[in-house]
Design a protein around this motif. Structure first.
Motif, PDB file in Angstrom:
ATOM      1  N   PHE A 189     121.473  43.929 150.394  1.00 32.73           N
ATOM      2  CA  PHE A 189     121.789  42.503 150.474  1.00 32.73           C
ATOM      3  C   PHE A 189     121.491  41.864 149.131  1.00 32.73           C
ATOM      4  CE2 PHE A 189     121.198  38.043 151.478  1.00 32.73           C
ATOM      5  CZ  PHE A 189     122.279  37.810 152.329  1.00 32.73           C
TER       6      PHE A 189
ATOM      7  N   LEU B  22     124.156  43.507 160.011  1.00 32.08           N
ATOM      8  CA  LEU B  22     124.511  42.926 158.702  1.00 32.08           C
ATOM      9  C   LEU B  22     123.705  41.654 158.407  1.00 32.08           C
ATOM     10  CD1 LEU B  22     128.419  43.300 158.654  1.00 32.08           C
ATOM     11  CD2 LEU B  22     126.756  44.739 157.484  1.00 32.08           C
TER      12      LEU B  22
ATOM     13  N   VAL C   1     126.856  41.582 150.776  1.00 29.35           N
ATOM     14  CA  VAL C   1     126.208  42.569 151.655  1.00 29.35           C
ATOM     15  C   VAL C   1     127.002  43.876 151.652  1.00 29.35           C
ATOM     16  CG1 VAL C   1     127.295  41.637 153.765  1.00 29.35           C
ATOM     17  CG2 VAL C   1     125.196  42.935 153.968  1.00 29.35           C
TER      18      VAL C   1
END
Lengths: 257, 269
Positions: free
Chosen positions: A64, A51, A5
């Motif tokens: 991502f 996140l 990420v």
């Protein structure tokens, strides 16, 4: 290629005008164990929600697994579901995560919604309960559990579908020493399976035991480095002088181990 | 303050009672062994008979069946009877009381006062209504007590009950424990800080902000619960527990036995 990420200059402001995080840029790689530390209200929980692709940032972007996710994609839940299987999040209050009539049903919630077959669900749920030593509470109502049991049940509800990255928000808050040890053991078991683990905490005692990298956050990133390069003074800058001695002590323990 | 204490006690007993209900659902009794979908069909068949019968003996027979089933399902008789006989007949009685008077149900007078009389036909109709409701409710409580909430939701979905209805029921169940738990803690915290007895007016002034805070907390909680569900694959489609998906032979036999009973009673009458 190894990044799982990436946040690029992200900010998030709550509808009441409270700025939670500002201009955050970071990359988390596969297999890393990261501790996000900072004072209360410093944006740790919000950063985890962003996140974990549950809150869209107001500014900036999230990538991502090499896929850039803009606001339009965030709003398309059908599209976002393909990422859900890869991400797990354990919330700060176990009560918001345990809402079924039994612990078994709560752990089986994700597998059912991911469309697994009956046998696989039963197998995986039983395995994860065994691994965390909570088989005895399988048929109990979450309302009846102790703080430690609730926490382990929430961790099990995420571990069951084996996501690539697991976010844990204050996993040891309000726990006694024994329960804390069990949670640390569960986190280390995820690390052994080469899972990426991101823990938001202000429990200095557990940081050296679970993390290899630390991000000090107070709305903005103050420091982002490997544990060995974090000095007690960095902790003191966030929590005051008393924290320096505590951190020195826990780092000594880490080096001894 | 007495009112507040009583409210607290009621909340606690509600939570405990609900948990006990779930405990009964996981016991190894007769009704617990039957598939939730089969149980729903059986219970509806008996309720249908209770609603359509005009014989008090049929109602008594149905009530007896419900009690036998509850005993064979290992439900505590005290727990079961307190639910079946205490609240529902009480509320039904309130609804039925006007029908005992001559201006609603004319007939042979039993007692007269101020020109109004209680009639034999009225009392009979009121008692019949209470018996009918008791018989129907005894089966509903049997279903709820011996079935897990998730399985009941699945059964409703299976019979194409509108998804929006099932979703509302499912969500209500999820939030009710969280909210009651928070409410209980807030009330206790207020109580712990009350130095001496507070009059009713002052008590309301203290507890009104608690109600307000509960609304805000409800909103926050709803957001978090939703995010936690979303993170674990929750979508527009609602899915339930998959532990019991096939209707087994035992459950099929139970449906057949229930239908034969209903048809036999209907034919005899």
């Amino acid at each position: 290629m190894n990044e799982i990420v990436m946040a690029d200059n992200i900010s998030y402001t709550y509808p009441n005008g409270t700025v939670a995080i500002e201009d955050i840029s970071l990359t988390i790689c596969r297999g890393e164990s990261v501790a996000i530390v900072g004072p209360n209200g410093g944006g740790k929980s919000t950063l985890l929600l962003v996140l974990s692709l549950l809150l869209p940032p107001d500014k900036g972007s999230i990538t991502f697994m090499n896929e850039r996710i803009d606001r339009k994609k965030f709003e398309n839940e059908a599209y976002m579901r393909k990422f859900r299987k890869r991400i797990g999040i354990v919330f700060q209050e176990p009560d918001v995560q345990l809402f079924s009539s039994t612990v078994y049903d709560d752990i089986a919630f994700a597998p059912i919604h991911f469309g697994w077959n009956e046998e696989k669900i039963k197998d995986k749920v039983n395995n994860v309960m065994k691994e965390l030593g909570i088989e005895h509470i399988a048929e109990r109502h979450p309302y009846e559990l102790s703080g430690g049991e609730k926490r382990l049940a929430t961790i099990a509800s995420v571990m069951v579908y084996s996501p690539d990255i697991i976010f844990l928000d204050e996993p040891t808050s309000n726990l006694d020493y024994e329960s804390k040890e069990l949670v640390i053991k569960a986190i280390n078991s995820m690390k052994e399976k080469r899972k990426t683990v991101v823990v938001a905490t202000h429990d200095m005692e557990i940081i050296p035991e679970i993390a290899e990298r630390m991000i000090v956050l107070n709305r903005r990133i103050i420091k982002d480095d490997s544990m060995d390069n974090i000095s007690p003074e960095d902790m003191g800058a966030v929590w005051g002088k008393k924290a320096i001695k505590f951190f020195e002590f826990f780092m000594e323990q880490r080096h001894k181990n | 303050m007495k009112f507040i204490s009583k409210t607290l006690a009621e909340i606690t007993s509600f939570i405990s009672a609900s948990i006990y209900t779930e405990k009964y659902a996981s016991l190894n009794g007769l009704m617990q062994k039957i598939d939730a979908r089969a149980k729903l069909v059986i219970v509806l068949a008996f309720i249908f008979l209770a609603v359509y019968t005009s014989s008090i003996w049929v109602l008594a027979f149905l009530f007896t069946i419900a009690i036998i089933l509850s005993i064979s399902s290992r439900i505590s008789i005290r727990h079961y009877m307190s639910r079946v006989l205490l609240f529902i007949p009480l509320f039904t009685s309130i609804v039925a009381i006007p029908s005992i008077f001559s201006f609603i149900t004319p007939g042979e007078g039993i007692i007269s006062f101020f020109g109004v009389s209680i009639t034999y036909e009225g009392v009979r109709a009121a008692l019949f209504l209470i018996a009918r409701v008791t018989a129907a409710v005894s089966f509903s409580i049997l279903l709820i007590t011996t079935t897990r909430w998730n399985e009941l939701m699945n059964a409703m979905l299976f019979f194409k009950i509108p998804k929006i209805f099932v979703m509302i029921a499912e969500m209500s169940y999820r939030y009710i424990f969280l909210l009651l738990y928070s409410f209980q803690n807030m009330m206790l915290s207020a109580k712990s800080r009350a130095v001496s007895g507070i009059g009713a007016t002052k008590a309301w002034k203290i507890y009104a902000p608690i109600m307000g805070a509960m609304f805000i907390k409800t909103h926050e909680m709803h957001e978090k619960v939703y995010l936690s569900m979303l993170s674990r694959g929750y979508g527009v489609e609602i899915k339930g527990n998959s532990r019991k998906m096939r209707i087994d032979i035992g459950s099929t036999a139970a449906i057949a036995a229930a239908f034969l009973t209903v048809i036999a009673v209907y034919m005899i009458l």
